[in-house]
Write a protein that holds these residues in place. Structure first.
Motif, PDB file in Angstrom:
ATOM      1  N   SER A  63       0.538  -1.146  -0.104  1.00 26.86           N
ATOM      2  CA  SER A  63      -0.273  -0.183  -0.253  1.00 26.86           C
ATOM      3  C   SER A  63       0.263   1.363  -0.228  1.00 26.86           C
ATOM      4  O   SER A  63      -0.171   1.945   0.018  1.00 26.86           O
ATOM      5  CB  SER A  63      -1.058   0.145   1.074  1.00 26.86           C
ATOM      6  N   MET A  64       1.949   1.380  -0.169  1.00 23.41           N
ATOM      7  CA  MET A  64       2.524   2.345  -0.345  1.00 23.41           C
ATOM      8  C   MET A  64       2.986   2.831  -1.494  1.00 23.41           C
ATOM      9  O   MET A  64       3.519   3.576  -1.664  1.00 23.41           O
ATOM     10  CB  MET A  64       4.278   2.559   0.066  1.00 23.41           C
ATOM     11  N   TRP A  65       2.666   1.656  -2.461  1.00 24.12           N
ATOM     12  CA  TRP A  65       2.524   2.501  -3.581  1.00 24.12           C
ATOM     13  C   TRP A  65       1.136   3.327  -4.328  1.00 24.12           C
ATOM     14  O   TRP A  65       0.790   3.037  -3.592  1.00 24.12           O
ATOM     15  CB  TRP A  65       2.927   1.455  -4.850  1.00 24.12           C
ATOM     16  N   THR A  66       1.978   4.260  -5.113  1.00 22.57           N
ATOM     17  CA  THR A  66       1.002   4.716  -5.267  1.00 22.57           C
ATOM     18  C   THR A  66       0.252   4.009  -6.742  1.00 22.57           C
ATOM     19  O   THR A  66       1.090   2.856  -7.405  1.00 22.57           O
ATOM     20  CB  THR A  66       1.285   6.409  -6.222  1.00 22.57           C
ATOM     21  N   PRO A  67      -1.250   4.657  -7.111  1.00 18.72           N
ATOM     22  CA  PRO A  67      -1.920   3.734  -7.595  1.00 18.72           C
ATOM     23  C   PRO A  67      -0.553   3.244  -8.874  1.00 18.72           C
ATOM     24  O   PRO A  67      -1.488   2.109  -9.897  1.00 18.72           O
ATOM     25  CB  PRO A  67      -3.277   3.900  -8.744  1.00 18.72           C
ATOM     26  N   GLY A  83      -0.394 -13.793 -17.669  1.00 16.62           N
ATOM     27  CA  GLY A  83      -1.162 -15.076 -16.674  1.00 16.62           C
ATOM     28  C   GLY A  83      -0.976 -14.926 -14.867  1.00 16.62           C
ATOM     29  O   GLY A  83      -1.940 -15.117 -14.519  1.00 16.62           O
ATOM     30  N   LEU A  84      -0.153 -14.286 -14.693  1.00 12.09           N
ATOM     31  CA  LEU A  84       0.636 -13.696 -13.370  1.00 12.09           C
ATOM     32  C   LEU A  84      -0.564 -12.929 -12.736  1.00 12.09           C
ATOM     33  O   LEU A  84      -1.161 -12.434 -12.761  1.00 12.09           O
ATOM     34  CB  LEU A  84       1.692 -13.549 -12.760  1.00 12.09           C
ATOM     35  N   LYS A  85      -1.156 -14.204 -11.367  1.00 11.33           N
ATOM     36  CA  LYS A  85      -2.329 -13.524 -10.720  1.00 11.33           C
ATOM     37  C   LYS A  85      -1.479 -12.032  -9.773  1.00 11.33           C
ATOM     38  O   LYS A  85      -0.954 -12.694  -9.367  1.00 11.33           O
ATOM     39  CB  LYS A  85      -2.687 -14.123  -9.725  1.00 11.33           C
ATOM     40  N   THR A  86      -2.192 -10.792 -10.142  1.00 11.10           N
ATOM     41  CA  THR A  86      -1.577  -9.508  -9.213  1.00 11.10           C
ATOM     42  C   THR A  86      -2.902  -9.870  -8.077  1.00 11.10           C
ATOM     43  O   THR A  86      -3.541  -9.362  -8.527  1.00 11.10           O
ATOM     44  CB  THR A  86      -1.057  -8.566  -9.832  1.00 11.10           C
ATOM     45  N   PHE A  87      -2.593  -8.488  -7.321  1.00 14.74           N
ATOM     46  CA  PHE A  87      -3.301  -7.509  -6.415  1.00 14.74           C
ATOM     47  C   PHE A  87      -2.788  -6.627  -5.902  1.00 14.74           C
ATOM     48  O   PHE A  87      -1.884  -6.272  -5.331  1.00 14.74           O
ATOM     49  CB  PHE A  87      -3.670  -8.922  -5.351  1.00 14.74           C
ATOM     50  N   SER A  88      -3.197  -5.458  -5.808  1.00 14.14           N
ATOM     51  CA  SER A  88      -2.636  -4.829  -5.307  1.00 14.14           C
ATOM     52  C   SER A  88      -2.570  -3.980  -4.464  1.00 14.14           C
ATOM     53  O   SER A  88      -4.773  -4.379  -4.722  1.00 14.14           O
ATOM     54  CB  SER A  88      -2.793  -3.395  -6.482  1.00 14.14           C
ATOM     55  N   LEU A  89      -2.265  -3.362  -2.608  1.00 15.52           N
ATOM     56  CA  LEU A  89      -3.633  -2.973  -1.874  1.00 15.52           C
ATOM     57  C   LEU A  89      -4.034  -1.118  -2.219  1.00 15.52           C
ATOM     58  O   LEU A  89      -2.239  -1.152  -2.949  1.00 15.52           O
ATOM     59  CB  LEU A  89      -2.386  -3.174  -0.689  1.00 15.52           C
ATOM     60  N   PRO A  90      -5.018  -0.649  -1.845  1.00 18.50           N
ATOM     61  CA  PRO A  90      -5.063  -0.050  -2.009  1.00 18.50           C
ATOM     62  C   PRO A  90      -4.181   1.310  -1.401  1.00 18.50           C
ATOM     63  O   PRO A  90      -3.637   1.207  -0.260  1.00 18.50           O
ATOM     64  CB  PRO A  90      -6.327   0.524  -0.845  1.00 18.50           C
ATOM     65  N   GLN A  91      -3.417   2.045  -1.837  1.00 19.94           N
ATOM     66  CA  GLN A  91      -2.328   2.713  -1.576  1.00 19.94           C
ATOM     67  C   GLN A  91      -3.547   3.874   0.241  1.00 19.94           C
ATOM     68  O   GLN A  91      -3.948   4.190   0.501  1.00 19.94           O
ATOM     69  CB  GLN A  91      -2.360   4.069  -2.434  1.00 19.94           C
ATOM     70  N   GLY A  92      -2.027   3.741   1.349  1.00 22.57           N
ATOM     71  CA  GLY A  92      -2.277   4.160   2.246  1.00 22.57           C
ATOM     72  C   GLY A  92      -3.184   3.561   3.338  1.00 22.57           C
ATOM     73  O   GLY A  92      -2.619   3.501   4.418  1.00 22.57           O
ATOM     74  N   LEU A  93      -3.497   1.557   2.741  1.00 24.57           N
ATOM     75  CA  LEU A  93      -3.721   0.982   3.498  1.00 24.57           C
ATOM     76  C   LEU A  93      -2.865   0.508   4.982  1.00 24.57           C
ATOM     77  O   LEU A  93      -3.981   0.920   6.453  1.00 24.57           O
ATOM     78  CB  LEU A  93      -5.327  -0.549   2.942  1.00 24.57           C
ATOM     79  N   GLN A  94      -2.245   0.127   4.776  1.00 27.48           N
ATOM     80  CA  GLN A  94      -1.253   0.031   6.008  1.00 27.48           C
ATOM     81  C   GLN A  94      -0.886   1.491   7.129  1.00 27.48           C
ATOM     82  O   GLN A  94      -1.300   1.180   7.924  1.00 27.48           O
ATOM     83  CB  GLN A  94       0.290  -0.551   5.744  1.00 27.48           C
ATOM     84  N   VAL A  95      -0.710   2.751   6.578  1.00 27.01           N
ATOM     85  CA  VAL A  95      -0.769   3.513   7.026  1.00 27.01           C
ATOM     86  C   VAL A  95      -1.851   4.821   7.913  1.00 27.01           C
ATOM     87  O   VAL A  95      -1.857   4.428   9.125  1.00 27.01           O
ATOM     88  CB  VAL A  95       0.044   5.438   6.259  1.00 27.01           C
ATOM     89  N   GLU A  96      -3.003   3.911   7.243  1.00 26.09           N
ATOM     90  CA  GLU A  96      -4.314   4.577   7.477  1.00 26.09           C
ATOM     91  C   GLU A  96      -5.015   3.815   8.435  1.00 26.09           C
ATOM     92  O   GLU A  96      -5.921   4.099   8.966  1.00 26.09           O
ATOM     93  CB  GLU A  96      -5.556   4.916   6.526  1.00 26.09           C
TER      94      GLU A  96
END
Length: 116
Positions: A63-67, A83-96
């Motif tokens: 979540s430290m990465w920008t979109p 075909g790699l499965k990917t998942f991105s945490l929403p930016q700021g989730l850890q901090v907030e």
């Protein structure tokens, strides 16, 4: 129930935190999924080499990465392994919301990702 072992690479500038959080998730979902955290990448420019070396079937961006950065990381990873499965945490989730929120968020979303 599958016997698939998922090889996970995380992209996180705090490798110890990534390892800790992924460790909790792996433990919490082990009755349904086997996930092995094979590597963490701290810099975007290291994504391609790490993905080539580790051959993961899942990649998480923290979540430290920008979109835009997360999109770039995912683009590099998918260009390397289509075909790699990917998942991105929403930016700021850890901090907030803290680490527990990150663990919960991943656990809520992991079935859709891994079962697809």
């Amino acid at each position: 129930m599958t016997d698939t072992t998922f090889r996970l690479v995380t992209v996180n500038t705090a490798p110890e935190r990534a390892k800790r959080l992924i460790g909790r998730i792996v433990e919490d979902v082990k009755d349904k999924y086997t996930i092995v955290h094979v590597a963490n990448v701290e810099k975007i420019e290291d994504v391609k080499a790490t993905v080539e070396r580790e051959q993961p079937n899942i990649l998480f961006t923290a979540s430290m990465w920008t979109p835009e950065q997360a999109q770039e990381i995912v683009g590099i990873a998918k260009a390397t392994i289509p075909g790699l499965k990917t998942f991105s945490l929403p930016q700021g989730l850890q901090v907030e919301k803290g680490p527990d929120a990150v663990v919960e968020y991943i656990k809520e979303n992991i079935p859709a990702l891994l079962d697809s």
